[in-house]
Design an enzyme around this catalytic site. Structure first.
Site, mmCIF file in Angstrom:
data_model
loop_
_atom_site.group_PDB
_atom_site.id
_atom_site.type_symbol
_atom_site.label_atom_id
_atom_site.label_comp_id
_atom_site.label_asym_id
_atom_site.label_seq_id
_atom_site.Cartn_x
_atom_site.Cartn_y
_atom_site.Cartn_z
ATOM 1 N N ASN A 167 0.821 -1.283 0.075
ATOM 2 C CA ASN A 167 0.150 -0.143 0.046
ATOM 3 C C ASN A 167 0.912 1.270 0.045
ATOM 4 O OD1 ASN A 167 0.561 -0.815 2.654
ATOM 5 N ND2 ASN A 167 -1.064 0.372 3.604
ATOM 6 N N GLU A 266 3.585 -4.969 12.357
ATOM 7 C CA GLU A 266 2.523 -3.795 12.128
ATOM 8 C C GLU A 266 1.402 -4.338 11.234
ATOM 9 O OE1 GLU A 266 5.904 -0.496 12.303
ATOM 10 O OE2 GLU A 266 4.337 -0.044 10.988
ATOM 11 N N CYS A 300 -3.276 1.530 6.633
ATOM 12 C CA CYS A 300 -3.581 0.580 7.664
ATOM 13 C C CYS A 300 -4.248 1.583 8.722
ATOM 14 C CB CYS A 300 -2.483 0.131 8.162
ATOM 15 S SG CYS A 300 -1.318 1.269 8.624
ATOM 16 N N GLU A 479 7.971 0.851 16.921
ATOM 17 C CA GLU A 479 9.287 1.340 16.235
ATOM 18 C C GLU A 479 8.843 2.759 16.153
ATOM 19 O OE1 GLU A 479 10.525 -0.642 12.849
ATOM 20 O OE2 GLU A 479 9.637 -2.542 13.463
HETATM 21 P P1 NAD Z 1 -0.003 -9.365 3.128
HETATM 22 O O1 NAD Z 1 -0.035 -9.864 4.658
HETATM 23 O O2 NAD Z 1 -0.951 -9.899 2.331
HETATM 24 O O3 NAD Z 1 1.416 -9.418 2.694
HETATM 25 C C1 NAD Z 1 2.628 -8.776 3.188
HETATM 26 C C2 NAD Z 1 3.860 -9.434 2.770
HETATM 27 O O4 NAD Z 1 3.823 -10.706 3.425
HETATM 28 C C3 NAD Z 1 3.976 -9.564 1.088
HETATM 29 O O5 NAD Z 1 5.227 -9.260 0.797
HETATM 30 C C4 NAD Z 1 3.733 -11.133 1.154
HETATM 31 O O6 NAD Z 1 4.210 -11.885 -0.049
HETATM 32 C C5 NAD Z 1 4.278 -11.479 2.304
HETATM 33 N N1 NAD Z 1 3.486 -12.673 2.580
HETATM 34 C C6 NAD Z 1 2.427 -13.542 2.469
HETATM 35 N N2 NAD Z 1 2.332 -14.515 3.154
HETATM 36 C C7 NAD Z 1 3.510 -14.804 3.594
HETATM 37 C C8 NAD Z 1 4.119 -15.981 4.364
HETATM 38 N N3 NAD Z 1 3.322 -16.983 4.741
HETATM 39 N N4 NAD Z 1 5.319 -15.873 4.780
HETATM 40 C C9 NAD Z 1 6.083 -14.948 4.563
HETATM 41 N N5 NAD Z 1 5.742 -13.846 3.673
HETATM 42 C C10 NAD Z 1 4.282 -13.614 3.480
HETATM 43 O O7 NAD Z 1 -0.559 -7.720 3.189
HETATM 44 P P2 NAD Z 1 -0.730 -6.970 2.020
HETATM 45 O O8 NAD Z 1 -2.187 -7.367 1.403
HETATM 46 O O9 NAD Z 1 0.554 -6.634 1.234
HETATM 47 O O10 NAD Z 1 -1.271 -5.246 2.806
HETATM 48 C C11 NAD Z 1 -2.221 -5.193 3.432
HETATM 49 C C12 NAD Z 1 -2.456 -5.625 4.807
HETATM 50 O O11 NAD Z 1 -1.374 -4.731 5.434
HETATM 51 C C13 NAD Z 1 -3.575 -4.807 5.595
HETATM 52 O O12 NAD Z 1 -3.801 -5.880 6.503
HETATM 53 C C14 NAD Z 1 -2.914 -3.780 6.285
HETATM 54 O O13 NAD Z 1 -3.862 -3.269 7.230
HETATM 55 C C15 NAD Z 1 -1.809 -4.152 6.478
HETATM 56 N N6 NAD Z 1 -0.769 -2.959 6.829
HETATM 57 C C16 NAD Z 1 -0.442 -2.645 8.126
HETATM 58 C C17 NAD Z 1 0.091 -1.610 8.524
HETATM 59 C C18 NAD Z 1 0.497 -1.303 9.894
HETATM 60 O O14 NAD Z 1 1.585 -0.283 9.864
HETATM 61 N N7 NAD Z 1 0.106 -1.814 10.964
HETATM 62 C C19 NAD Z 1 0.741 -0.919 7.446
HETATM 63 C C20 NAD Z 1 0.367 -1.406 5.909
HETATM 64 C C21 NAD Z 1 -0.332 -2.435 5.857
HETATM 65 O O1 6OD Z 2 4.003 6.371 9.203
HETATM 66 C C1 6OD Z 2 4.552 5.366 9.297
HETATM 67 O O2 6OD Z 2 5.660 5.453 9.794
HETATM 68 C C2 6OD Z 2 3.785 4.201 9.127
HETATM 69 N N1 6OD Z 2 4.294 3.105 9.469
HETATM 70 C C3 6OD Z 2 2.467 4.319 8.736
HETATM 71 C C4 6OD Z 2 1.705 3.002 8.376
HETATM 72 C C5 6OD Z 2 0.705 3.107 7.351
HETATM 73 C C6 6OD Z 2 -0.205 1.939 7.180
HETATM 74 O O3 6OD Z 2 -0.545 1.986 6.015
#
Ligand code: NAD
Ligand code: 6OD
Length: 498
Positions: A167, A266, A300, A479
């Site tokens: 994202n 995260e 997120c 972090e």
């Molecule tokens: P995802 O979990 O599908 O994938 C993230 C990464 O993990 C990708 O690189 C993927 O290839 C890898 N991956 C998937 N399965 C794996 C496994 N079994 N072992 C190792 N690696 C694996 O997430 P996404 O669809 O790329 O992103 C969207 C999600 O991320 C949403 O749930 C969003 O809320 C979350 N997100 C959280 C934050 C935060 O700061 N908390 C920030 C951005 C996105």
């Molecule tokens: O601003 C940041 O450092 C951070 N980790 C943002 C996360 C955004 C999620 O999509």
């Protein structure tokens, strides 16, 4: 097998995404490949090589070797200087990073040029000096009538696997890589399969900035039973920092359990916005429009659950509806475009299934709910309408599950206690947003909300020194600034008998 050539060619255009290992772009002769798609148009941008177990091992061994060498031994100041050169290198190639990020994600230039790419550089500047702020204590002890001095040192953890989402690709990857490197670690990055380009391009910048070979490595591919799993399972990886879905976090935690490796996570969110009647309603509507629709809701921290105090409910809903309908959907390169596509057709199908669930569970659709008509050049993209609902029950799918699209449900509340209870009624706890002009209420409410980041009269207002992370199922660890030292270094004690 090995090529010194950059795959990027002129500008940021490239046709084959290959791994970056030990300071070089590395091509495999027999790798499986997949198409990288521009989600604004549906066009194939490049073919990406999937790193197999052999390639992942090569990257980890390169990181391991580099971790024993110059990078670990150089002074914090020397590392900080190189980190600042990386930041300058991103800025010098701003247009290349911008084009690469926009092609991978389809996000509008108005967003990527103000958020994603500047934060990529800022992350390296902010963390460059982080080790200088590690003030560990020294104590004198007097065992058995003698004297001893105790002090602590912070040692790098070692080889860090950095597994990233799609994202905010450059922003979120550098948010992890910068503190990892500043602390003397080496990294193997696994970008999302949807967005490999900026991580690869950063390899050139690292090399030009003087980062020693093997300190920064990138392997591409999928998650489970593919590159991501090979990397997180690798016994020579010393820690995993991951941003992505909570379910993926569970799988990675199982992998990290082998060898008892530490993790920093995260994860997902279902963030609440509380809008009290005593707030500045214009400002609340303006900012909430950003918190729901920015990056097509693929943030997120996005607020998918809005709770509005009853006296201003109708006014708020009408105001947010007007903002949604004023969003400009279209060519990402047009500076006036404010809403881009979703990351993929697959993700659009998922978000559309929530739009359908909302209808079936009795929502009133305030606006949106479908797919917009697009001009011919963009018709193959994964576009979707910004959508608002009212009238759903508190246990409806769209109120409880993370959707990750440009949508939110709005529900009225009567008093503060009810508002706090509604906000906390979620297994997630990433972020919250409260709007009120009553200072006491602001503190009272913020102190009761079960979330890692709690904004009052603001959203996504970041100070990179502040602790960042999720409560409950939204993450493990914090972090940001010196908090990052907790994961990226190991605190060791030295006791010398005098
Ligand atoms: P995802 O979990 O599908 O994938 C993230 C990464 O993990 C990708 O690189 C993927 O290839 C890898 N991956 C998937 N399965 C794996 C496994 N079994 N072992 C190792 N690696 C694996 O997430 P996404 O669809 O790329 O992103 C969207 C999600 O991320 C949403 O749930 C969003 O809320 C979350 N997100 C959280 C934050 C935060 O700061 N908390 C920030 C951005 C996105
Ligand atoms: O601003 C940041 O450092 C951070 N980790 C943002 C996360 C955004 C999620 O999509």
């Amino acid at each position: 097998m090995t090529s010194k050539l950059s795959p990027f060619g002129a500008g940021a255009a490239y046709s084959r995404g290959i791994a970056f290992i030990d300071g070089q772009y590395v091509e495999a002769t027999d790798a499986a490949v997949y198409d990288n798609i521009n989600p604004a148009t549906g066009e194939v941008i490049a073919q990406i090589e999937v790193a197999d177990e052999v390639m992942v091992d090569r990257a980890v061994q390169a990181a391991r070797k580099a971790g024993r060498g110059q990078w670990r031994l150089m002074s914090d100041d020397q590392r900080a200087e190189i980190m600042r050169r990386v930041a300058a290198g991103i800025e010098a190639r701003f247009d290349d990073f911008l084009a690469a990020e926009m092609r991978d994600t389809g996000k509008p230039v108005s967003l990527a040029s103000h958020l994603d790419i500047p934060r990529g550089a800022a992350n390296f500047r902010v963390f460059a000096d982080v080790m200088k702020h590690a003030n560990e204590s020294t104590t004198m002890t007097t065992p058995d009538g003698g004297r001893a001095i105790n002090y602590s040192i912070r040692a790098p953890l070692g080889v860090i696997a950095v597994v990233c989402p799609w994202n905010l690709p450059l922003l979120l990857m550098t948010w992890k890589v910068a503190p990892a490197l500043a602390c003397g670690n080496t990294v193997v990055v696994k970008p999302s399969e949807e967005t490999p380009s900026t991580a690869l391009l950063l390899g050139e910048v690292m090399r030009d900035a003087g980062v020693p070979d093997g300190v920064y490595n990138v392997v591409n591919g999928f998650g489970g039973a593919s590159t991501g799993e090979f990397l997180t399972n690798h016994p020579d990886v010393d820690g995993v920092t991951f941003t992505g879905e909570t379910g993926t976090g569970e799988a990675i935690m199982r992998a990290a359990a082998r060898g008892v490796r530490p993790v920093s996570f995260e994860l997902g969110g279902k963030n609440a916005g509380l809008i009290f009647a005593d707030c500045n309603i214009e400002a609340a509507i303006e900012t909430t429009a950003r918190s729901v629709f920015a990056n097509a809701g693929q943030v997120c921290l996005q607020t998918e659950r809005l709770y509005v105090q009853r006296p201003i409910f109708d006014q708020f809903v009408a105001g947010l509806k007007a903002k949604a309908e004023a969003l400009k959907v279209g060519d990402p390169w047009d500076k006036s475009t404010t809403l881009g596509p979703l990351i993929s057709q697959e993700h659009r199908n998922k978000v559309l299934s929530y739009y359908e669930a909302a209808r079936q569970q009795g929502a009133e659709t305030v606006t949106g709910g479908g797919i917009p008509d697009m001009e011919e050049a963009l018709a193959g993209g994964s576009w979707i309408q910004p959508t608002l609902w009212t009238g759903l029950a508190d246990d409806a799918k769209c109120v409880t599950e993370e959707i990750f699209g440009p949508c939110a449900h709005i529900r009225p509340f009567d008093d503060e206690e009810e508002a706090v209870a509604l906000a906390n009624n979620s297994p997630y706890g990433l972020a919250s947003m409260t709007w009120t002009n009553d200072v006491s209420r602001a503190h009272r409410v913020a102190s009761q909300l079960e979330a890692g980041t709690n904004w009052v009269n603001a959203w996504f207002l970041r100070d990179l020194r502040a602790p960042f992370g999720g409560s409950k199922r939204s993450g493990i660890g914090r972090e940001g600034g010196t908090h990052s030292l907790e994961f990226y270094t190991e605190l060791r004690n030295v006791c010398i008998k005098l």
